[in-house]
Design an enzyme around this catalytic site. Structure first.
Site, PDB file in Angstrom:
ATOM      1  N   ASP A 186       0.439  -0.798   0.030  1.00 41.84           N
ATOM      2  CA  ASP A 186      -0.004   0.175   0.276  1.00 41.84           C
ATOM      3  C   ASP A 186       0.770   1.052   0.198  1.00 41.84           C
ATOM      4  O   ASP A 186      -0.234   2.014   0.668  1.00 41.84           O
ATOM      5  CB  ASP A 186      -0.758   0.061   1.200  1.00 41.84           C
ATOM      6  CG  ASP A 186      -1.742  -0.943   1.459  1.00 41.84           C
ATOM      7  OD1 ASP A 186      -2.030  -1.940   0.343  1.00 41.84           O
ATOM      8  OD2 ASP A 186      -2.418  -1.263   2.348  1.00 41.84           O
ATOM      9  N   HIS A 246      -0.244   5.227   1.193  1.00 46.87           N
ATOM     10  CA  HIS A 246       0.082   6.030   2.308  1.00 46.87           C
ATOM     11  C   HIS A 246       0.968   7.230   2.175  1.00 46.87           C
ATOM     12  O   HIS A 246       0.456   8.068   2.310  1.00 46.87           O
ATOM     13  CB  HIS A 246       0.872   4.986   3.249  1.00 46.87           C
ATOM     14  CG  HIS A 246       0.258   3.596   3.675  1.00 46.87           C
ATOM     15  ND1 HIS A 246       1.382   2.915   4.496  1.00 46.87           N
ATOM     16  CD2 HIS A 246      -0.488   3.324   3.510  1.00 46.87           C
ATOM     17  CE1 HIS A 246       0.144   1.776   5.069  1.00 46.87           C
ATOM     18  NE2 HIS A 246      -0.483   1.516   4.593  1.00 46.87           N
ATOM     19  N   GLU A 285      -8.201   5.090  -4.263  1.00 49.35           N
ATOM     20  CA  GLU A 285      -6.389   5.600  -3.677  1.00 49.35           C
ATOM     21  C   GLU A 285      -5.648   5.295  -4.932  1.00 49.35           C
ATOM     22  O   GLU A 285      -4.377   6.032  -4.826  1.00 49.35           O
ATOM     23  CB  GLU A 285      -6.895   4.860  -2.229  1.00 49.35           C
ATOM     24  CG  GLU A 285      -7.507   5.441  -1.162  1.00 49.35           C
ATOM     25  CD  GLU A 285      -7.284   4.654  -0.212  1.00 49.35           C
ATOM     26  OE1 GLU A 285      -6.579   4.934   1.106  1.00 49.35           O
ATOM     27  OE2 GLU A 285      -7.297   3.036  -0.082  1.00 49.35           O
ATOM     28  N   GLU A 304      -6.823  -3.170  -3.114  1.00 48.49           N
ATOM     29  CA  GLU A 304      -8.105  -3.252  -3.323  1.00 48.49           C
ATOM     30  C   GLU A 304      -9.404  -1.871  -3.709  1.00 48.49           C
ATOM     31  O   GLU A 304     -10.442  -1.722  -4.139  1.00 48.49           O
ATOM     32  CB  GLU A 304      -8.205  -2.971  -1.131  1.00 48.49           C
ATOM     33  CG  GLU A 304      -9.652  -3.230  -0.522  1.00 48.49           C
ATOM     34  CD  GLU A 304      -9.520  -3.213   0.963  1.00 48.49           C
ATOM     35  OE1 GLU A 304     -10.162  -4.206   0.957  1.00 48.49           O
ATOM     36  OE2 GLU A 304      -8.897  -2.793   1.263  1.00 48.49           O
ATOM     37  N   ASP A 326      -2.332  -7.422  -5.781  1.00 42.58           N
ATOM     38  CA  ASP A 326      -3.651  -7.867  -6.021  1.00 42.58           C
ATOM     39  C   ASP A 326      -3.840  -6.253  -5.368  1.00 42.58           C
ATOM     40  O   ASP A 326      -3.124  -4.984  -4.809  1.00 42.58           O
ATOM     41  CB  ASP A 326      -4.887  -8.104  -4.330  1.00 42.58           C
ATOM     42  CG  ASP A 326      -4.051  -8.369  -3.607  1.00 42.58           C
ATOM     43  OD1 ASP A 326      -4.200  -7.322  -2.685  1.00 42.58           O
ATOM     44  OD2 ASP A 326      -3.524  -9.160  -2.675  1.00 42.58           O
ATOM     45  N   TYR A 331     -18.706  -0.912   2.739  1.00 47.00           N
ATOM     46  CA  TYR A 331     -16.952  -1.234   2.752  1.00 47.00           C
ATOM     47  C   TYR A 331     -17.202  -1.051   1.238  1.00 47.00           C
ATOM     48  O   TYR A 331     -15.617  -0.687   0.694  1.00 47.00           O
ATOM     49  CB  TYR A 331     -16.834  -2.168   3.934  1.00 47.00           C
ATOM     50  CG  TYR A 331     -17.156  -2.163   4.994  1.00 47.00           C
ATOM     51  CD1 TYR A 331     -18.016  -0.778   5.494  1.00 47.00           C
ATOM     52  CD2 TYR A 331     -17.480  -2.634   5.861  1.00 47.00           C
ATOM     53  CE1 TYR A 331     -17.800  -1.050   7.117  1.00 47.00           C
ATOM     54  CE2 TYR A 331     -17.373  -2.909   7.283  1.00 47.00           C
ATOM     55  CZ  TYR A 331     -18.104  -1.998   7.717  1.00 47.00           C
ATOM     56  OH  TYR A 331     -18.563  -1.898   9.481  1.00 47.00           O
TER      57      TYR A 331
END
Length: 716
Positions: free
Chosen positions: A468, A472, A548, A544, A542, A626
């Site tokens: 991520d 971040h 973002e 999600e 992957d 979500y």
């Protein structure tokens, strides 16, 4: 944002080549060992071939349309070579259909089917696997008889390759199958001079072609010993190539045999709103033979005229990206004609552009909210043990300051908040946060010290393991861009260097920067990023949150504009345009989506998109707000580019209209109505300005000021 200048090569120059600043403690160790990796770093951490250096080194790698894995003596074939698999659409496994949409909860492709294994007789239980030439779109996988031996077979893996090619270094070729040979037939007349061809019919009815070519004049003679094993009669110096025939493709595959790609050079240029990027394939083998490479749907859609002429009628199914199309060419050129070059910090619409003028009544109404929010304790809210949550808080307050200054026309109030924001940001720019970042040289990157200090591999969503990073660090880059826009004097060398270090970590464009790999997160072949770092996984990389991912590209764009780095700004614009194109095919589904399975698109979003499966869920829960909402946040000027009106309207009608959104609680409620503002700003405005609005409906990365401003701006 000013009209973008012409940039002849947006990947030509590095952001920087110096070592990260002394504020980053240097570590030479990392919790994850570099299995089989030869050579010095920096090393790629988030690319398609990571399973070859993680865990047991034998989880699949998805090169599209094929998947490959080190068989390692396991599976039906009991081979020590490289197993090759290709999955048809009819082999997919689907999850149970959701009662409200009828859409399958997930679909996945079976793993472990060893259709063909390319091996060597000399490989056995002492075999080892090493990697070299690790680049963003390619790698060499070497199989050795023993650790520290010489390579017996080398497999150059390149995303989209039409053949799996093994380079034999004097070893004896062996071909295994876990599906069993029905027939193995040698062509009496090779497809071209010097090339030997075998056609293999497997017991599953599938047809594979095998080609042998040696520049040294070696010939490939195979003996079939049983229905799962064939081997050459003598050692071989040359290449063996394997390709699956989807039907009526033999002539096309034959014509491309003998040549193979070894790497990809990425180049790109921009002129106004037009962006062009090119894959130029490095090639070996027969130089007068053009390469057969498979393009994904978003490539074909954006090919220039010359590349489109090289498109064949041959197609193979991919795992999660629809049908791949064979292209007979040594280079591809893709065009993005509508990059969002004029998009700035203000709410924006793809047709009518930036929205900088609010009605006086809206300004008066929002100003009272802005006064409250800009007075909150920014330092406290951003002082967290997570880079992710800290960055979200900083970006939230940056948007409050921006809206107050530029759209509410209150520079005095904005600057009082901006001073607090700069103080809060300085904690991170000085690397004094709860878990400071280390520069670790084992892989090459800036990572949270959380795992080093706590021993928890999942600390801060796995930041230490390179999970991520674009999420971040994207929030920090975005906050810094807004601060620099509002106060150019903040753009000191240390501040610029700090933010540029974060950009280098996630999106370094140049191999001349020896401290970070090239484009750690964004995958120029897939058209989006991968979030998954140094964890072995059967289903590949992957991601999600598609939104973002978009945020990090937008952040790079606006940061490049603020520091007047035209190439960085152009790369951000190009990435945003490509992401918008790829998301509409692979991530966000309108009812006419032709890429994903028809019984899955009713979910409207992928959920978590893996290389080998789509799962309509999240890593943190199964509530529908979500699953859908993680693809909505944060609300940005770029949101209407990457989440088109038609998609938002269909998704809203599927899950949230007729009062259903009103029944949702917590910060996700605000996220849903912020998303609604992109297509129905009046309803969103009414929601965010209601007298009974509950602050608990605001996510930690969202402000009421920005939601109201965004809705008011789009209302006009």
């Amino acid at each position: 944002m000013a009209q973008a200048a012409e940039s002849p090569n947006i990947f030509g120059a590095p952001i920087a080549t110096n070592a990260p600043a002394a504020i980053f403690e240097v570590r030479e160790d990392h919790p994850v060992p570099r299995l089989g990796i030869t050579g010095t770093g920096p090393h790629q951490t988030n690319k398609f071939y990571a399973n070859f250096y993680l865990g047991n080194q034998n989880a699949p790698t998805y090169v599209h349309p094929y998947s490959v894995a080190w068989a390692k003596g396991q599976g039906a074939a009991s081979s020590w070579g490289l197993s090759i698999s290709h999955i048809e659409a009819k082999q997919r496994v689907y999850g149970q259909a959701a009662p409200n949409t009828g859409a399958a909860k997930f679909y996945l492709n079976p793993v472990g089917i060893q259709s063909i294994c390319l091996s060597a007789v000399e490989l056995g239980p002492q075999a080892a696997l090493t990697l070299d030439n690790m680049h963003a779109q390619s790698v060499n996988v070497n199989l050795l008889a023993v650790t520290k031996g010489k390579a017996l077979v080398t497999f150059p893996l390149v995303q989209g390759m039409g053949f799996v090619t093994g380079i034999y270094h004097g070893s004896t070729p062996a071909i295994h199958t876990g599906v069993f040979f029905r027939t193995v037939t040698k062509s009496t007349k090779g497809p071209k001079v010097g090339v030997t061809k075998y056609t293999i019919y497997l017991e599953d009815g599938k047809v594979w072609h095998v080609y042998g070519y040696s520049a040294k004049g070696d010939t490939l003679d195979l003996q079939v010993l049983n229905n799962s094993f064939a081997k050459a009669t003598k050692p071989f110096n040359g290449i063996i190539q394997v390709a699956k025939d989807p039907g009526n493709a033999e002539a096309t595959i034959d014509s491309a045999s003998g040549a193979y790609p070894t790497g990809v050079t990425l180049s790109g240029s921009t002129s106004g709103s037009k962006g062009t990027y090119m894959f130029t394939y490095q090639k070996a083998g027969m130089q007068n033979t053009k390469l057969l490479m498979y393009a994904l749907p978003h490539h074909v859609e954006s090919f220039d005229t010359n590349t489109y002429k090289a498109v064949s009628k041959v197609q193979l199914q991919t795992t999660t990206k629809g049908l791949a199309t064979a292209v007979i060419a040594d280079a591809w050129t893709m065009v993005e004609p509508n990059m969002p070059v004029l998009m700035g910090f203000a709410p924006w619409d793809p047709v009518s552009g930036s929205k900088v003028n609010l009605k006086a009544a809206s300004i008066n109404s929002i100003s009272a909210v802005a006064l409250k929010e800009i007075s909150q304790n920014m330092d406290q809210q951003s002082n967290q043990n997570s880079m992710y949550f800290s960055g979200k808080a900083l970006a939230k307050f940056a948007h409050v300051c921006y809206a107050t200054h530029d759209l509410l026309k209150n520079p005095k109030l904005a600057h009082s908040g901006l001073n607090n924001l700069k103080a809060a940001f300085s904690r991170f720019a000085l690397n004094k946060q709860q878990f400071p970042l280390y520069y670790e040289s084992a892989w090459g990157g800036v990572v949270s010290s959380a795992t080093y200090q706590t021993g928890n591999s999942g600390a801060d969503f796995g930041n230490t393991y390179y999970n991520d990073h674009h999420f971040h660090y994207g929030y920090f880059i975005l906050a810094a861009a807004i601060i620099g826009h509002l106060d150019p004097t903040w753009l000191t060398k240390p501040n610029i260097d700090y933010v540029n270090t974060l950009v280098r970590d996630v999106a370094n464009p140049s191999s001349s920067d020896k401290y970070f790999p090239v484009f750690r997160n964004f995958d120029w072949y897939h058209g989006h990023s991968w979030a998954h770092g140094l964890y072995e996984t059967l289903d590949g990389k992957d991601q999600e949150s598609s939104s973002e991912d978009s945020m990090h590209a937008y952040a790079i764009k606006v940061w490049g504009a603020v520091i007047k780095d035209a190439n960085m700004e152009a790369r951000g614009n190009m990435m945003l345009a490509i992401i918008a194109r790829s998301l509409s095919q692979y991530y966000l589904y309108t009812s006419d989506n032709k890429v994903q399975p028809s019984n899955f698109i009713g979910n409207r979003v992928a959920g978590i998109l893996f290389e080998n499966k789509c799962d309509h869920t999240t890593y943190f829960g199964t509530n529908i707000e979500y699953i859908q909402g993680i693809h909505m946040l944060p609300l940005l000027p770029s949101t209407k580019l990457t989440r088109p009106n038609r998609f938002v309207q269909q998704e809203w009608a599927t899950y949230f209209d007729k009062g259903r959104a009103d029944k949702i609680d917590g910060g996700w409620k605000g996220i849903l109505f912020g998303n609604l503002a992109t297509v129905d700003p009046k309803t969103a405005w009414a929601f965010f300005t209601a007298k009974d609005f509950n602050p608990s409906w605001l996510d930690g990365g969202a402000s009421l000021t920005w939601y109201q401003t965004y809705a008011a701006a789009l209302m006009g």
